[in-house]
Write a protein that holds these residues in place. Structure first.
Motif, PDB file in Angstrom:
ATOM      1  N   THR A   1       0.846  -1.253   0.006  1.00  0.00           N
ATOM      2  CA  THR A   1       0.121  -0.083  -0.096  1.00  0.00           C
ATOM      3  C   THR A   1       0.763   1.284   0.008  1.00  0.00           C
ATOM      4  O   THR A   1       0.522   2.276  -0.550  1.00  0.00           O
ATOM      5  CB  THR A   1      -1.101   0.155   1.354  1.00  0.00           C
ATOM      6  OG1 THR A   1      -0.325  -0.071   2.384  1.00  0.00           O
ATOM      7  CG2 THR A   1      -2.017  -1.147   1.045  1.00  0.00           C
ATOM      8  N   GLU A   2       2.137   1.185   0.719  1.00  0.00           N
ATOM      9  CA  GLU A   2       2.843   2.358   0.261  1.00  0.00           C
ATOM     10  C   GLU A   2       3.491   2.641  -0.970  1.00  0.00           C
ATOM     11  O   GLU A   2       3.459   3.669  -1.308  1.00  0.00           O
ATOM     12  CB  GLU A   2       3.909   2.321   1.765  1.00  0.00           C
ATOM     13  CG  GLU A   2       3.854   2.251   2.959  1.00  0.00           C
ATOM     14  CD  GLU A   2       3.212   3.810   3.394  1.00  0.00           C
ATOM     15  OE1 GLU A   2       4.116   4.877   3.029  1.00  0.00           O
ATOM     16  OE2 GLU A   2       2.068   4.018   3.710  1.00  0.00           O
ATOM     17  N   ARG A   3       3.903   1.640  -1.574  1.00  0.00           N
ATOM     18  CA  ARG A   3       4.108   1.743  -2.841  1.00  0.00           C
ATOM     19  C   ARG A   3       3.069   2.267  -3.875  1.00  0.00           C
ATOM     20  O   ARG A   3       3.182   3.155  -4.730  1.00  0.00           O
ATOM     21  CB  ARG A   3       4.610   0.216  -3.702  1.00  0.00           C
ATOM     22  CG  ARG A   3       6.040  -0.103  -3.032  1.00  0.00           C
ATOM     23  CD  ARG A   3       6.141  -1.694  -3.400  1.00  0.00           C
ATOM     24  NE  ARG A   3       6.232  -1.867  -4.747  1.00  0.00           N
ATOM     25  CZ  ARG A   3       6.014  -2.901  -5.256  1.00  0.00           C
ATOM     26  NH1 ARG A   3       5.775  -4.062  -4.824  1.00  0.00           N
ATOM     27  NH2 ARG A   3       5.970  -3.040  -6.809  1.00  0.00           N
ATOM     28  N   LEU A   4       1.832   1.759  -3.508  1.00  0.00           N
ATOM     29  CA  LEU A   4       0.414   2.342  -4.525  1.00  0.00           C
ATOM     30  C   LEU A   4       0.389   3.746  -4.069  1.00  0.00           C
ATOM     31  O   LEU A   4       0.447   4.547  -5.020  1.00  0.00           O
ATOM     32  CB  LEU A   4      -0.603   1.460  -3.781  1.00  0.00           C
ATOM     33  CG  LEU A   4      -1.920   2.099  -4.217  1.00  0.00           C
ATOM     34  CD1 LEU A   4      -2.095   1.839  -5.707  1.00  0.00           C
ATOM     35  CD2 LEU A   4      -2.969   1.530  -3.393  1.00  0.00           C
ATOM     36  N   MET A   5       0.592   4.115  -2.825  1.00  0.00           N
ATOM     37  CA  MET A   5       0.317   5.519  -2.527  1.00  0.00           C
ATOM     38  C   MET A   5       1.334   6.388  -3.280  1.00  0.00           C
ATOM     39  O   MET A   5       1.141   7.758  -3.591  1.00  0.00           O
ATOM     40  CB  MET A   5       0.151   5.906  -1.064  1.00  0.00           C
ATOM     41  CG  MET A   5      -0.971   5.133  -0.513  1.00  0.00           C
ATOM     42  SD  MET A   5      -2.508   5.247  -1.234  1.00  0.00           S
ATOM     43  CE  MET A   5      -2.889   7.160  -1.299  1.00  0.00           C
ATOM     44  N   ALA A   6       2.712   6.085  -3.111  1.00  0.00           N
ATOM     45  CA  ALA A   6       3.735   6.723  -3.943  1.00  0.00           C
ATOM     46  C   ALA A   6       3.459   7.091  -5.335  1.00  0.00           C
ATOM     47  O   ALA A   6       3.808   7.902  -6.024  1.00  0.00           O
ATOM     48  CB  ALA A   6       5.039   5.967  -3.872  1.00  0.00           C
ATOM     49  N   LEU A   7       2.561   5.968  -6.050  1.00  0.00           N
ATOM     50  CA  LEU A   7       2.045   6.305  -7.555  1.00  0.00           C
ATOM     51  C   LEU A   7       1.236   7.009  -7.626  1.00  0.00           C
ATOM     52  O   LEU A   7       1.027   7.735  -8.692  1.00  0.00           O
ATOM     53  CB  LEU A   7       1.880   4.673  -7.832  1.00  0.00           C
ATOM     54  CG  LEU A   7       2.992   4.025  -8.211  1.00  0.00           C
ATOM     55  CD1 LEU A   7       2.742   2.520  -8.485  1.00  0.00           C
ATOM     56  CD2 LEU A   7       3.988   4.331  -9.338  1.00  0.00           C
ATOM     57  N   SER A  52      -7.916   1.967   2.637  1.00  0.00           N
ATOM     58  CA  SER A  52      -8.707   3.088   3.305  1.00  0.00           C
ATOM     59  C   SER A  52      -7.528   3.557   4.136  1.00  0.00           C
ATOM     60  O   SER A  52      -7.478   4.873   4.042  1.00  0.00           O
ATOM     61  CB  SER A  52      -9.627   2.734   4.074  1.00  0.00           C
ATOM     62  OG  SER A  52     -10.422   3.870   4.845  1.00  0.00           O
ATOM     63  N   GLU A  53      -6.899   2.861   5.023  1.00  0.00           N
ATOM     64  CA  GLU A  53      -6.089   3.359   6.108  1.00  0.00           C
ATOM     65  C   GLU A  53      -4.669   3.874   5.363  1.00  0.00           C
ATOM     66  O   GLU A  53      -4.181   5.230   5.662  1.00  0.00           O
ATOM     67  CB  GLU A  53      -5.583   2.202   6.992  1.00  0.00           C
ATOM     68  CG  GLU A  53      -4.419   2.587   7.967  1.00  0.00           C
ATOM     69  CD  GLU A  53      -4.568   3.837   8.744  1.00  0.00           C
ATOM     70  OE1 GLU A  53      -3.883   4.388   9.176  1.00  0.00           O
ATOM     71  OE2 GLU A  53      -5.742   4.107   8.997  1.00  0.00           O
ATOM     72  N   ALA A  54      -4.143   3.360   4.349  1.00  0.00           N
ATOM     73  CA  ALA A  54      -3.111   3.968   3.419  1.00  0.00           C
ATOM     74  C   ALA A  54      -3.523   5.322   2.759  1.00  0.00           C
ATOM     75  O   ALA A  54      -2.872   6.365   2.826  1.00  0.00           O
ATOM     76  CB  ALA A  54      -2.673   3.119   2.447  1.00  0.00           C
ATOM     77  N   ALA A  55      -4.647   5.146   2.300  1.00  0.00           N
ATOM     78  CA  ALA A  55      -5.047   6.511   1.512  1.00  0.00           C
ATOM     79  C   ALA A  55      -5.264   7.565   2.756  1.00  0.00           C
ATOM     80  O   ALA A  55      -4.871   8.863   2.469  1.00  0.00           O
ATOM     81  CB  ALA A  55      -6.574   6.350   0.731  1.00  0.00           C
ATOM     82  N   ARG A  56      -5.961   7.291   3.898  1.00  0.00           N
ATOM     83  CA  ARG A  56      -6.104   8.291   4.752  1.00  0.00           C
ATOM     84  C   ARG A  56      -4.814   8.798   5.152  1.00  0.00           C
ATOM     85  O   ARG A  56      -4.674  10.258   5.437  1.00  0.00           O
ATOM     86  CB  ARG A  56      -6.850   7.810   5.802  1.00  0.00           C
ATOM     87  CG  ARG A  56      -7.231   8.682   7.013  1.00  0.00           C
ATOM     88  CD  ARG A  56      -7.522   8.031   8.362  1.00  0.00           C
ATOM     89  NE  ARG A  56      -6.463   6.915   8.922  1.00  0.00           N
ATOM     90  CZ  ARG A  56      -5.496   7.626   9.330  1.00  0.00           C
ATOM     91  NH1 ARG A  56      -5.388   9.061   9.753  1.00  0.00           N
ATOM     92  NH2 ARG A  56      -4.495   6.753  10.054  1.00  0.00           N
ATOM     93  N   ARG A  57      -3.743   7.967   5.490  1.00  0.00           N
ATOM     94  CA  ARG A  57      -2.436   8.401   5.879  1.00  0.00           C
ATOM     95  C   ARG A  57      -1.947   9.371   4.901  1.00  0.00           C
ATOM     96  O   ARG A  57      -1.044  10.247   5.330  1.00  0.00           O
ATOM     97  CB  ARG A  57      -1.533   7.006   6.074  1.00  0.00           C
ATOM     98  CG  ARG A  57      -0.792   6.842   7.118  1.00  0.00           C
ATOM     99  CD  ARG A  57      -0.085   5.737   7.486  1.00  0.00           C
ATOM    100  NE  ARG A  57       0.115   4.762   6.319  1.00  0.00           N
ATOM    101  CZ  ARG A  57      -0.252   3.674   5.994  1.00  0.00           C
ATOM    102  NH1 ARG A  57      -1.095   3.152   6.753  1.00  0.00           N
ATOM    103  NH2 ARG A  57       0.142   2.864   4.834  1.00  0.00           N
TER     104      ARG A  57
END
Length: 361
Positions: free
Chosen positions: A101-107, A128-133
């Motif tokens: 999810t961290e790799r996803l959010m970096a993209l 959801s948690e990764a997107a909120r973060r």
């Protein structure tokens, strides 16, 4: 790896073997034909890049009218974004765990739209948690099992329940439902029931996404569908011809391979084995089709050897002859080689590094 295509005007006959070649005229024809087919049914085209794993071919598909691309794994997204394909991307594999999810959010900030899928609450909550973060919103489609027996919610009621959860979770936007393939036995009934239930519950369904190259023959059966994801059509292979989705003259990928032995009158050994052609069969027999000798049978493979049964052939290749094998499944062959050779009129026009080769995480 250098991801830039290398221009070349040498003869295909000069290639060492085994080598994967791509007929550029056939690729262009396949892209145009399928784009017309999908648009003609009132759908948007979102091709799956797992077949070729090459950003330049994805750009050809987008230039022809595709709304964006489909990737299976984050590694593919990373390779394509790095190469400049940064439009509308859908990732069709459950993303599980903080590393991913961290790799996803970096993209996410590097792409115009990056959508993901889920088929269970654990995946949804992690997204959801990764997107909120990260203070970002994520579009999410829910994968449904319409009969293929792989991932997916099992009933329209399950899909509706999970959609309601997705709509409640922070930083998620529920965008619709997804199936693969939409030729599976229950697809039409599943979609029809889902549309009815979601409408009754007041839950919008902006996207209903189907997939698969063989399903291109039946798009009219799914008037509720809004987009289609097909991948193999760009090259085609033995499976696509067997399924009626392509003809032999639509097959753009071949493996050039040299006959290195004729141990018996009816057996030839070539220098392409499972490390190039793979042993995938799915619903077809044997391990490929020899283009120049259609009565030959690619009867078996070991790692570096291909065994051709020539017993049905009137004419037979000799030691030193080069033959072209159309693989059973072109997508997996792409992942076996560092580069492919784009050929037109017998000349190598371009050498494409397979940018997303091995990107399986």
């Amino acid at each position: 790896m250098d991801m830039k295509p290398q221009k070349s005007r040498s003869s295909v006959a000069d290639l060492d073997t085994p080598a994967v070649t791509i007929d550029l005229d056939r690729v262009d024809e396949n892209i145009a034909r399928v784009q017309r087919r999908i648009e003609g049914c009132g759908l948007v085209n979102r091709p799956h890049v797992k077949t070729h794993k090459i950003p330049a071919i994805a750009q050809k598909q987008i230039d022809a009218g595709a709304v964006g691309i489909t990737c299976q794994k984050l590694g593919e997204v990373e390779a394509f974004v790095e190469a400049g394909v940064t439009g509308d991307i859908l990732v069709t594999f459950n993303i599980v765990g903080d590393l991913k999810t961290e790799r996803l959010m970096a993209l996410v900030p590097r792409v115009k739209r990056l959508a993901v899928v889920a088929d269970n609450e654990v995946v949804l909550r992690g997204l959801s948690e990764a997107a909120r973060r990260h203070g970002r919103d994520l579009p999410v489609l829910l994968e449904c099992d319409s009969g293929f027996g792989r991932n997916g919610l099992q009933t329209p009621d399950e899909a509706l329940d999970l959609a309601k959860l997705a709509a409640q979770l922070p930083n998620l936007r529920f965008d619709g439902l997804l199936v693969f393939p939409n030729t599976a036995p229950r697809t039409k009934g599943f979609f029809e029931a889902a549309v009815s239930k979601f409408e009754a519950a007041g839950v919008p369904l902006p996207i209903l996404s189907g997939g698969g190259t063989p399903a291109l023959n039946a798009l009219e059966d799914y008037p509720m569908m809004t987009e289609h994801r097909a991948g193999t059509y760009v090259y085609n292979d033995v499976m696509m011809v067997h399924s009626g989705a392509a003809r032999w003259d639509n097959c753009a990928m071949t493996v050039r391979t040299t006959v290195v032995s004729r141990p018996t009158a009816d057996r030839a050994i070539v220098d392409a084995g499972s490390k190039v052609l793979t042993r995938e069969q799915y619903y077809v027999e044997n391990f490929g089709r020899v283009a120049e000798y259609p009565d030959a049978v690619v009867a078996n493979l070991s790692e570096e050897h291909g065994m051709l049964d020539l017993s049905a052939c009137r004419d037979k290749p000799k030691v030193g002859d080069v033959v072209s094998i159309i693989p059973n499944h072109c997508c997996v062959v792409s992942n076996m080689v560092d580069e492919v050779h784009g050929v037109r009129d017998g000349m190598i026009e371009v050498v494409w590094p397979v940018a997303a080769r091995g990107k399986v995480t």
